[in-house]
Motif scaffolding. Structure first.
Motif, PDB file in Angstrom:
ATOM      1  N   GLY A 240       0.822  -1.208   0.000  1.00 17.06           N
ATOM      2  CA  GLY A 240       0.000   0.000   0.000  1.00 17.06           C
ATOM      3  C   GLY A 240       0.854   1.254   0.000  1.00 17.06           C
ATOM      4  N   LEU A 241       1.890   1.260   0.822  1.00 18.59           N
ATOM      5  CA  LEU A 241       2.788   2.423   0.840  1.00 18.59           C
ATOM      6  C   LEU A 241       3.409   2.656  -0.530  1.00 18.59           C
ATOM      7  N   MET A 242       3.864   1.580  -1.170  1.00 16.69           N
ATOM      8  CA  MET A 242       4.481   1.702  -2.490  1.00 16.69           C
ATOM      9  C   MET A 242       3.483   2.203  -3.542  1.00 16.69           C
ATOM     10  N   ALA A 243       2.211   1.862  -3.351  1.00 16.24           N
ATOM     11  CA  ALA A 243       1.166   2.278  -4.291  1.00 16.24           C
ATOM     12  C   ALA A 243       0.512   3.597  -3.882  1.00 16.24           C
ATOM     13  N   GLY A 244       1.014   4.196  -2.793  1.00 13.71           N
ATOM     14  CA  GLY A 244       0.449   5.464  -2.337  1.00 13.71           C
ATOM     15  C   GLY A 244      -0.863   5.301  -1.580  1.00 13.71           C
ATOM     16  N   LYS A 245      -1.130   4.110  -1.071  1.00 11.94           N
ATOM     17  CA  LYS A 245      -2.360   3.839  -0.320  1.00 11.94           C
ATOM     18  C   LYS A 245      -2.014   3.617   1.145  1.00 11.94           C
ATOM     19  N   LEU A 246      -2.843   4.128   2.009  1.00 17.90           N
ATOM     20  CA  LEU A 246      -2.645   3.963   3.447  1.00 17.90           C
ATOM     21  C   LEU A 246      -3.706   2.999   3.976  1.00 17.90           C
ATOM     22  N   PHE A 247      -3.444   1.693   3.820  1.00 16.10           N
ATOM     23  CA  PHE A 247      -4.426   0.687   4.200  1.00 16.10           C
ATOM     24  C   PHE A 247      -4.709   0.693   5.695  1.00 16.10           C
ATOM     25  N   LEU A 248      -3.726   1.027   6.507  1.00 13.42           N
ATOM     26  CA  LEU A 248      -3.945   1.106   7.945  1.00 13.42           C
ATOM     27  C   LEU A 248      -4.981   2.193   8.253  1.00 13.42           C
ATOM     28  N   LYS A 249      -4.918   3.284   7.527  1.00  7.12           N
ATOM     29  CA  LYS A 249      -5.891   4.365   7.693  1.00  7.12           C
ATOM     30  C   LYS A 249      -7.289   3.868   7.340  1.00  7.12           C
ATOM     31  N   LEU A 250      -7.413   3.096   6.276  1.00 10.93           N
ATOM     32  CA  LEU A 250      -8.719   2.586   5.877  1.00 10.93           C
ATOM     33  C   LEU A 250      -9.337   1.720   6.963  1.00 10.93           C
ATOM     34  N   VAL A 251      -8.497   0.936   7.648  1.00 10.75           N
ATOM     35  CA  VAL A 251      -8.997   0.019   8.672  1.00 10.75           C
ATOM     36  C   VAL A 251      -9.285   0.746   9.986  1.00 10.75           C
ATOM     37  N   LEU A 252      -8.466   1.734  10.328  1.00 13.46           N
ATOM     38  CA  LEU A 252      -8.544   2.329  11.659  1.00 13.46           C
ATOM     39  C   LEU A 252      -9.074   3.756  11.725  1.00 13.46           C
ATOM     40  N   GLU A 253      -9.368   4.375  10.587  1.00 13.32           N
ATOM     41  CA  GLU A 253      -9.741   5.781  10.646  1.00 13.32           C
ATOM     42  C   GLU A 253     -11.061   6.042  11.348  1.00 13.32           C
ATOM     43  N   SER A 254     -11.905   5.036  11.496  1.00 17.72           N
ATOM     44  CA  SER A 254     -13.141   5.259  12.254  1.00 17.72           C
ATOM     45  C   SER A 254     -12.837   5.415  13.746  1.00 17.72           C
ATOM     46  N   ALA A 255     -11.705   4.880  14.196  1.00 19.09           N
ATOM     47  CA  ALA A 255     -11.324   4.982  15.607  1.00 19.09           C
ATOM     48  C   ALA A 255     -10.364   6.144  15.865  1.00 19.09           C
ATOM     49  N   PHE A 256      -9.495   6.449  14.894  1.00 18.79           N
ATOM     50  CA  PHE A 256      -8.476   7.482  15.061  1.00 18.79           C
ATOM     51  C   PHE A 256      -8.481   8.409  13.860  1.00 18.79           C
ATOM     52  N   LYS A 257      -8.413   9.697  14.128  1.00 17.20           N
ATOM     53  CA  LYS A 257      -8.304  10.693  13.068  1.00 17.20           C
ATOM     54  C   LYS A 257      -6.897  11.271  13.112  1.00 17.20           C
ATOM     55  N   ALA A 258      -6.131  11.040  12.048  1.00 17.73           N
ATOM     56  CA  ALA A 258      -4.752  11.513  12.017  1.00 17.73           C
ATOM     57  C   ALA A 258      -4.419  12.022  10.612  1.00 17.73           C
ATOM     58  N   THR A 259      -3.324  12.755  10.525  1.00 16.30           N
ATOM     59  CA  THR A 259      -2.859  13.240   9.231  1.00 16.30           C
ATOM     60  C   THR A 259      -2.325  12.058   8.420  1.00 16.30           C
ATOM     61  N   ASP A 260      -2.215  12.252   7.121  1.00 15.83           N
ATOM     62  CA  ASP A 260      -1.647  11.192   6.280  1.00 15.83           C
ATOM     63  C   ASP A 260      -0.201  10.888   6.675  1.00 15.83           C
ATOM     64  N   GLU A 261       0.544  11.905   7.085  1.00 18.32           N
ATOM     65  CA  GLU A 261       1.923  11.675   7.539  1.00 18.32           C
ATOM     66  C   GLU A 261       1.927  10.760   8.763  1.00 18.32           C
ATOM     67  N   GLY A 262       1.012  10.989   9.689  1.00 19.20           N
ATOM     68  CA  GLY A 262       0.894  10.126  10.862  1.00 19.20           C
ATOM     69  C   GLY A 262       0.563   8.693  10.464  1.00 19.20           C
ATOM     70  N   TRP A 263      -0.366   8.541   9.514  1.00 17.73           N
ATOM     71  CA  TRP A 263      -0.723   7.199   9.043  1.00 17.73           C
ATOM     72  C   TRP A 263       0.456   6.526   8.339  1.00 17.73           C
TER      73      TRP A 263
END
Length: 187
Positions: free
Chosen positions: A96-119
């Motif tokens: 995901g990182l190599m493809a520019g996708k933040l899969f961790l954000k997709l899974v956890l963003e309902s619980a945590f709101k963070a910047t893309d840099e944080g993700w």
């Protein structure tokens, strides 16, 4: 679903696996683990009308590798399951990182709101952590008794994961997005 029920459904099969292994053997414990996982997923669906992604993925791996262990009467499959699952998670996150996708954000963003840099930082850290868990699992199952491996799986991997997760809180706090105005974030 309340948090205690959720915890019981997620941890129950693993604790049963440990308890049954301690009183019988790995094959019986694996059969109980597979059965308890299926029951746990079913109960989760009945209560919430959905199955969370991570328990579903973990459940599929337990059923497949536990089933292979039982069918082939070979404990190798249940022992390599954590290695394969952790390497798969690391690969997905790195990919995901190599493809520019933040899969961790997709899974956890309902619980945590963070910047893309944080993700991004969290994704790198979790990816490396998953690789470390895979390597440690390989070391333990190859060099120690089955009972030691089972104890490590239950009392080592989970606490390490919880401690690692808690150690990531400062990154989440540093890169936390401000709450939205108008109460929409409380909904």
């Amino acid at each position: 679903m309340n948090q205690l029920t959720k915890l019981a459904l997620e941890m129950g099969p693993l604790i049963l696996f440990f308890a049954v292994n301690a009183t019988t053997n790995l094959m019986t414990a694996t059969a109980v683990f597979v059965t308890a996982t299926v029951v746990s997923l079913a109960v989760s669906y009945v209560i919430a009308r959905t199955i969370p992604v991570m328990p579903l993925i973990g459940g599929v791996f337990v059923i497949v590798f536990g089933g292979l262990t039982l069918y082939l009467d070979n404990d190798l499959f249940i022992k390599i399951k954590p290695t394969i699952v952790n390497m798969l998670f690391a690969s997905i996150l790195f990919g995901g990182l190599m493809a520019g996708k933040l899969f961790l954000k997709l899974v956890l963003e309902s619980a945590f709101k963070a910047t893309d840099e944080g993700w991004r930082i969290l994704t790198w850290r979790w990816s490396i952590f998953f690789i470390v868990l895979a390597v440690v699992n390989e070391i333990v199952w190859r060099n120690f008794s089955t009972d030691t491996w089972v104890a490590f799986k239950v009392w080592g991997i989970m606490p390490l994961t919880m401690l690692f997760g808690m150690a990531q809180v400062p990154i989440l706090m540093k890169h936390q997005l401000p709450e939205e105005e108008g109460g929409s974030s409380a909904a």
